[in-house]
Design an enzyme around this catalytic site. Structure first.
Site, mmCIF file in Angstrom:
data_model
loop_
_atom_site.group_PDB
_atom_site.id
_atom_site.type_symbol
_atom_site.label_atom_id
_atom_site.label_comp_id
_atom_site.label_asym_id
_atom_site.label_seq_id
_atom_site.Cartn_x
_atom_site.Cartn_y
_atom_site.Cartn_z
ATOM 1 N N LYS A 28 -24.315 -18.316 0.266
ATOM 2 C CA LYS A 28 -23.142 -18.811 -0.460
ATOM 3 C C LYS A 28 -22.825 -17.865 -1.616
ATOM 4 O O LYS A 28 -23.727 -17.401 -2.307
ATOM 5 C CB LYS A 28 -23.437 -20.217 -0.978
ATOM 6 C CG LYS A 28 -22.243 -20.911 -1.621
ATOM 7 C CD LYS A 28 -22.633 -22.312 -2.082
ATOM 8 C CE LYS A 28 -21.480 -23.052 -2.718
ATOM 9 N NZ LYS A 28 -21.871 -24.387 -3.188
ATOM 10 N N SER A 103 -18.857 -28.032 -1.581
ATOM 11 C CA SER A 103 -18.279 -26.721 -1.786
ATOM 12 C C SER A 103 -18.897 -25.636 -0.903
ATOM 13 O O SER A 103 -18.331 -24.540 -0.788
ATOM 14 C CB SER A 103 -18.437 -26.305 -3.255
ATOM 15 O OG SER A 103 -19.808 -26.168 -3.569
ATOM 16 N N SER A 127 -22.743 -30.726 -2.394
ATOM 17 C CA SER A 127 -22.135 -29.521 -1.828
ATOM 18 C C SER A 127 -22.920 -28.853 -0.704
ATOM 19 O O SER A 127 -22.401 -27.939 -0.058
ATOM 20 C CB SER A 127 -21.878 -28.492 -2.935
ATOM 21 O OG SER A 127 -20.744 -28.865 -3.677
#
Lengths: 477, 100
Positions: A28, A103, A127
């Site tokens: 990420k 996210s 997330s």
């Protein structure tokens, strides 16, 4: 590729290999990497290359993993749909008109679409787990303190945690083994021994007490999700687990509590983006307008909204009533969980109240977007480990099952997740990858009609049995 | 809990955030709606409840006062928007910021 080839050569020579030798990992884009820019999905860090690797990245490299790229995300991890990225949204591989969750939506979509076998995500209010649920993969948020955040760009420091996003609980165990442990450069990383997670996988759920809280099955929960999650609890019961009613009376207060605490912490953490040391700087003749113009140009709408909310909650006259009140409420939420864990080993609930929603559906209504995290947020407030694993489909869209454990009891969480995978085959299903074709309708689940076009049948007989009650005709568009 | 544009402007100043007129209107509306929902917390009796700032039990974390390796200056300056003589360079600081 070079690194991967080097591992191949070493393997051919019969050399000893580290645990993740040659394994491609997607990371990420909120986790610092010296060989890729780290943008946090924000214009303010567009093109920024960190001067050091995050602790988890160093650990992955030492274990032989190959970082193959960075994944898209909501800007600074603020969002539940990956629509808040300055670089455009990520779509759900199961239905490209839907969001992948957020996210960590890029990591979830990458694993679901088999672009990477495993990925790293981060979880401040859900997330990792919410996008894992939306994309039909496994996502584990470890206990707060289990994994070092050195080199993780901070969002809300009392809540952020890094974790694995994978196709199976076994892969999550393998990755967590490498990530977990004390790091002197993160004073919040726990100085506790790291168990052997892989050994904890087997053993089943016999005699395990699994708590079900009525409060987590109330208003706002989609019927299909309720059905899939209830069915999953009975699968575990059939395997020998005991289902126990527990009460979590304050979890309905978790959402406002979280959004006050997380935005307050974010408003101070994001004060560092001032145009001085790195990232974007807007042209200006004085310092004050350099700050305000840089931040105006660099931040997207959701980040600005949260900075405003957090600054308000921390400002003179409102601190007591908002920030401090939320911190007191947090104590009550945590107490509810710890009280329940006196009677049970795990708590089971949905990962999300709905299946993946459509792109654009909630962009204009922040509160509706925030409600997508209603079941994941309490776990961050309490600092507990939680996993989302696939437990069914509604109209061809994945549904996530959430299992929550005691602090630092990732072994039990992983064991139950692994046991569930042995009894079902939801985690084996993959989306069609031509980007347009949707899975054909299946009514009975006994034929091979459910397999993606042009791909070999993946569902076993066992899976077909498990699927029978859940299969529904799919709308074709 | 209602928020007006005066409060929004004050908070934006504190946050060093320049807002467009459209953003001022939008945030006034959206923050009011959110705070109205958050007022739900008022239902909770937190009279004798200690605030939680951190969930892990932790004593002070200390280390020996010895210097170790740190980021080289060139690396720290590598992505600076403007630098001069080994320092980050910024526009004039003194007496440029309007009083609140």
């Amino acid at each position: 590729m070079q690194t991967a080839r080097a591992w191949d050569t070493r393997y051919a020579r019969g050399g000893n290999l580290p645990p993740l030798a040659g394994l491609p990992v997607a990371v990420k884009d909120v986790i610092c990497t010296t060989d890729f820019p780290t943008t946090c999905g924000s214009r303010i860090l567009d093109g920024w290359v960190p001067p050091y690797d995050a602790y988890v990245v160093t650990r992955l490299r030492e274990a032989g993993a190959v970082i193959i790229g960075k994944t898209n995300m909501d800007e600074f991890a603020m969002g539940s749909s990956t629509e808040n990225s300055a670089f455009g949204p990520t779509r759900n591989p199961w239905d490209v008109s839907r969001v992948p969750g957020g996210s960590s939506g890029g990591s979830a979509a990458a694993v679901a679409a088999s672009l990477a076998p495993v990925a790293l995500g981060t979880d401040t209010g859900g997330s990792i787990r919410q996008p894992a649920g939306f994309c039909g993969i496994v996502g584990l948020k470890p206990t707060y303190g289990r994994v070092s955040r050195y080199g993780l760009v901070a969002f809300a420091s009392s809540l952020d945690q890094i974790g694995p996003m994978t196709k199976t609980a076994g892969d999550a165990a393998l990755l967590l083994q490498v990530l977990a442990g004390r790091d002197v450069r993160d004073s919040t990383s726990a100085d506790l021994p790291v168990p052997l997670y892989k050994e904890a996988l087997n053993g089943g759920v016999r005699k395990l007490r699994i708590g079900i809280a009525a409060e987590a099955f109330g208003e706002g929960l989609q019927a299909d999700v309720r059905h899939a999650v209830s069915t999953a609890s009975r699968v575990l019961e059939k395997q020998g687990a005991e289902l126990v009613d527990v009460s979590l009376p304050t979890i309905s207060y978790a959402l406002p509590t979280y959004y006050l605490i997380a935005t307050s912490e974010a408003s101070t953490n994001l004060a560092r983006y001032d145009g001085v040391r790195y990232g974007l700087r807007a042209a200006s003749t004085d310092l004050y307008s350099m700050y305000t113009k840089t931040r105006r140009e660099g931040f997207g709408p959701e980040v600005k909204r949260r900075i405003m909310l957090g600054t308000y909650a921390l400002s003179a006259g409102y601190y007591e009533g908002f920030f401090l009140k939320a911190q007191r409420a947090r104590t009550l939420v945590r107490r509810d969980f710890l009280h329940a864990f006196e009677r049970v080993d795990l708590i089971l609930m949905p990962t999300s109240p709905t299946v993946p929603f459509r792109l654009g559906e909630k962009v204009e209504d922040p509160l509706q977007m925030y409600l997508a995290d209603v079941y994941t947020i309490p776990v961050n407030l309490a600092g507990l480990p939680g996993i989302s694993i696939p437990c069914g489909f509604a109209d061809g869209l994945p549904i996530g099952l959430q299992l929550i454990g005691r602090p630092f009891d990732e072994p039990t969480v992983l064991r139950a997740a692994h046991a569930y995978e042995q009894a079902t085959q939801w985690h084996v299903r993959r989306p069609p990858l031509d980007g347009a074709t949707k899975p054909p309708a299946t009514r009975s689940g006994t034929s091979s009609a459910g397999k993606p076009p042009g791909k070999p049948a993946r569902r076993s007989a066992k899976q077909s049995r498990a699927k029978r009650s859940r299969a529904k005709p799919r709308r074709r568009s | 809990m209602s928020i007006d544009r005066t409060i929004v402007d004050h908070v934006a100043r504190l946050a060093r955030l320049e807002l467009s007129d459209e953003e001022r209107d939008r945030f006034t509306r959206q923050l009011s709606a959110l705070l109205e929902y958050f007022a739900k917390l008022g239902e909770l009796d937190t009279e004798d409840v200690e605030p939680t700032s951190h969930v892990i039990e932790m004593a002070n974390v200390v280390r020996e006062d010895r210097s170790g390796p740190c980021l080289p200056r060139e690396a720290a300056l590598a992505d600076a928007p403007e630098q001069d003589g080994g320092f980050f360079k910024v526009p004039p600081v003194i007496e440029t910021e309007p009083q609140p």
